[in-house]
Design a protein around this motif. Structure first.
Motif, PDB file in Angstrom:
ATOM      1  N   THR A 260     -52.421 -49.950 -15.920  1.00 40.83           N
ATOM      2  CA  THR A 260     -52.649 -51.380 -16.097  1.00 40.83           C
ATOM      3  C   THR A 260     -51.956 -52.145 -14.978  1.00 40.83           C
ATOM      4  O   THR A 260     -50.801 -51.850 -14.665  1.00 40.83           O
ATOM      5  N   THR A 261     -52.645 -53.111 -14.393  1.00 44.77           N
ATOM      6  CA  THR A 261     -52.033 -53.922 -13.334  1.00 44.77           C
ATOM      7  C   THR A 261     -51.722 -55.328 -13.845  1.00 44.77           C
ATOM      8  O   THR A 261     -52.294 -55.789 -14.837  1.00 44.77           O
ATOM      9  N   VAL A 262     -50.830 -55.987 -13.133  1.00 41.26           N
ATOM     10  CA  VAL A 262     -50.481 -57.368 -13.466  1.00 41.26           C
ATOM     11  C   VAL A 262     -51.703 -58.276 -13.343  1.00 41.26           C
ATOM     12  O   VAL A 262     -51.917 -59.174 -14.163  1.00 41.26           O
ATOM     13  N   VAL A 263     -52.533 -58.030 -12.327  1.00 33.12           N
ATOM     14  CA  VAL A 263     -53.755 -58.815 -12.145  1.00 33.12           C
ATOM     15  C   VAL A 263     -54.630 -58.738 -13.400  1.00 33.12           C
ATOM     16  O   VAL A 263     -55.142 -59.750 -13.886  1.00 33.12           O
ATOM     17  N   GLU A 264     -54.753 -57.524 -13.935  1.00 32.54           N
ATOM     18  CA  GLU A 264     -55.578 -57.335 -15.137  1.00 32.54           C
ATOM     19  C   GLU A 264     -54.972 -58.037 -16.354  1.00 32.54           C
ATOM     20  O   GLU A 264     -55.697 -58.611 -17.182  1.00 32.54           O
TER      21      GLU A 264
ATOM     22  N   PHE B 237     -48.065 -65.157 -14.470  1.00 29.68           N
ATOM     23  CA  PHE B 237     -47.404 -63.945 -14.983  1.00 29.68           C
ATOM     24  C   PHE B 237     -45.995 -63.830 -14.416  1.00 29.68           C
ATOM     25  O   PHE B 237     -45.023 -63.651 -15.156  1.00 29.68           O
ATOM     26  N   PHE B 238     -45.895 -63.978 -13.088  1.00 30.62           N
ATOM     27  CA  PHE B 238     -44.592 -63.773 -12.451  1.00 30.62           C
ATOM     28  C   PHE B 238     -43.606 -64.908 -12.717  1.00 30.62           C
ATOM     29  O   PHE B 238     -42.434 -64.799 -12.381  1.00 30.62           O
TER      30      PHE B 238
ATOM     31  N   ASP C  35     -42.022 -57.955 -13.609  1.00 29.56           N
ATOM     32  CA  ASP C  35     -43.050 -56.919 -13.434  1.00 29.56           C
ATOM     33  C   ASP C  35     -43.596 -56.565 -14.813  1.00 29.56           C
ATOM     34  O   ASP C  35     -43.145 -57.104 -15.828  1.00 29.56           O
ATOM     35  N   LYS C  36     -44.557 -55.664 -14.837  1.00 33.32           N
ATOM     36  CA  LYS C  36     -45.203 -55.367 -16.129  1.00 33.32           C
ATOM     37  C   LYS C  36     -44.251 -54.694 -17.111  1.00 33.32           C
ATOM     38  O   LYS C  36     -44.391 -54.833 -18.317  1.00 33.32           O
ATOM     39  N   ARG C  37     -43.266 -53.967 -16.577  1.00 31.46           N
ATOM     40  CA  ARG C  37     -42.316 -53.322 -17.475  1.00 31.46           C
ATOM     41  C   ARG C  37     -41.490 -54.340 -18.243  1.00 31.46           C
ATOM     42  O   ARG C  37     -41.058 -54.092 -19.366  1.00 31.46           O
ATOM     43  N   GLU C  38     -41.273 -55.490 -17.617  1.00 28.93           N
ATOM     44  CA  GLU C  38     -40.449 -56.502 -18.288  1.00 28.93           C
ATOM     45  C   GLU C  38     -41.124 -57.094 -19.518  1.00 28.93           C
ATOM     46  O   GLU C  38     -40.452 -57.689 -20.371  1.00 28.93           O
ATOM     47  N   VAL C  39     -42.446 -56.947 -19.612  1.00 27.35           N
ATOM     48  CA  VAL C  39     -43.117 -57.376 -20.843  1.00 27.35           C
ATOM     49  C   VAL C  39     -42.554 -56.578 -22.023  1.00 27.35           C
ATOM     50  O   VAL C  39     -42.379 -57.092 -23.124  1.00 27.35           O
ATOM     51  N   LEU C  40     -42.221 -55.324 -21.758  1.00 29.47           N
ATOM     52  CA  LEU C  40     -41.711 -54.441 -22.811  1.00 29.47           C
ATOM     53  C   LEU C  40     -40.198 -54.533 -22.982  1.00 29.47           C
ATOM     54  O   LEU C  40     -39.683 -54.314 -24.077  1.00 29.47           O
ATOM     55  N   PHE C  41     -39.495 -54.845 -21.896  1.00 29.67           N
ATOM     56  CA  PHE C  41     -38.028 -54.771 -21.947  1.00 29.67           C
ATOM     57  C   PHE C  41     -37.323 -56.114 -21.760  1.00 29.67           C
ATOM     58  O   PHE C  41     -36.100 -56.178 -21.775  1.00 29.67           O
ATOM     59  N   GLY C  42     -38.096 -57.167 -21.571  1.00 28.56           N
ATOM     60  CA  GLY C  42     -37.505 -58.485 -21.361  1.00 28.56           C
ATOM     61  C   GLY C  42     -36.718 -58.995 -22.566  1.00 28.56           C
ATOM     62  O   GLY C  42     -35.863 -59.860 -22.439  1.00 28.56           O
ATOM     63  N   GLY C  43     -36.991 -58.419 -23.746  1.00 33.38           N
ATOM     64  CA  GLY C  43     -36.301 -58.874 -24.955  1.00 33.38           C
ATOM     65  C   GLY C  43     -34.892 -58.321 -25.089  1.00 33.38           C
ATOM     66  O   GLY C  43     -34.130 -58.745 -25.977  1.00 33.38           O
TER      67      GLY C  43
END
Lengths: 191, 191
Positions: A28-32, A44-45, A50-58
């Motif tokens: 999966t890309t950030v663009v998608e 998004f930015f 990055d996309k991993r931060e969607v999962l670990f930003g909490g």
């Protein structure tokens, strides 16, 4: 975060988790993600590095809640009680986002690197809790032991919560896990 | 491993840890390690897949000892007692190599990636111990909780052992850490 972008963060999270689930985190890309959310890559930015931060930003909010609860506990409170109360508070926060937590967990379980990242996240949370205990005067070794025990209780309760079919809430499962630990240590017969 | 290469593994380990300590893990090459040990690069790769394996190659033996101890414990033994006995056995194995363990720990403490690898190693050991407990009939959640508690006891005792100035041995410190956990959980007042 103007009015013209209502809940951009939430939309990005939902889009990201849907895509991670459909095609895998690595594919999966950030663009998608941005496209699926109907937003730009630039937006998004604004929320995630990055996309991993969607999962670990909490993790930051979780750490603040844990450390804040330990710091704010009554001076004479038992250290393990304090730590369990902190994880109950964390569990209550996660209970509010159960759907997100379930989807997130499925994505993490499917990817070795993410599983490792999650293990490291928990170790960093344990270290932060141990530091907070030391500030309360708990000894070096006991602080680590109690914080790690808190993580053990939290992890066991989390696994039960993820598989929960009777709608029992996460804080209750923390309590049950704690009770189980107490029973287990009381039952051990070693002198 | 012919006679013409007495203790090649040990010489490579000693050379690697000396170099890691002198110039840092990331700044040390396999060629340098082999040269310091008076051996060829080819010999190095007969024992280790890469330089990181000098530090983490022992995880397999540790896992076998832990799982073997749990598997071999009397059928009716208390699960936490069994896990603590397994970590005592592991501690006795490490006690035999205290110098190596101290040097290794200093190298790991100085490098974020290695610290993370160590955290993951412990999590994998916990998972292997939990699986062994499940084979003994311990429930899904209790198995994880007890195995993670074992790791908490082990980690606290390890930290104490590394800083030990009175020559107390690692297995004894495991016992002390376990006693401390029992005191901590008995002291917690939560109903």
């Amino acid at each position: 975060m103007g009015r013209w972008e209502p809940d951009s963060r939430g939309r990005l999270e939902t889009a990201a988790l849907a895509l991670f689930g459909e095609r895998g985190f690595e594919n999966t890309t950030v663009v998608e993600i941005a496209a699926r959310a109907g937003l730009t890559e630039r937006t998004f930015f604004r929320y995630f590095a990055d996309k991993r931060e969607v999962l670990f930003g909490g993790a930051g909010a979780l750490r603040e809640l844990l450390v804040g609860t330990v710091d704010g506990a009554p001076e004479n409170a038992d250290p393990l009680d304090v730590v369990v109360a902190a994880f109950e508070a964390a569990a209550a926060m996660l209970q509010e986002r159960r759907e997100f937590a379930l989807r997130r967990q499925a994505v993490i379980a499917a990817n070795t690197e993410l599983r490792e990242r999650e293990v490291i996240k928990l170790a960093l949370l344990a270290a932060a809790v141990a530091d907070a205990l030391r500030r309360r005067g708990v000894s070096e070794t006991a602080a680590s032991l109690i914080a790690d025990t808190g993580i053990a209780i939290f992890s066991a309760a989390f696994a039960a919560w993820i598989n929960e079919t009777e709608h029992r809430e996460f804080p209750l499962l923390i309590r049950e896990s704690f009770d189980e630990l107490r029973a287990v240590t009381a039952g051990a017969t070693r002198p």
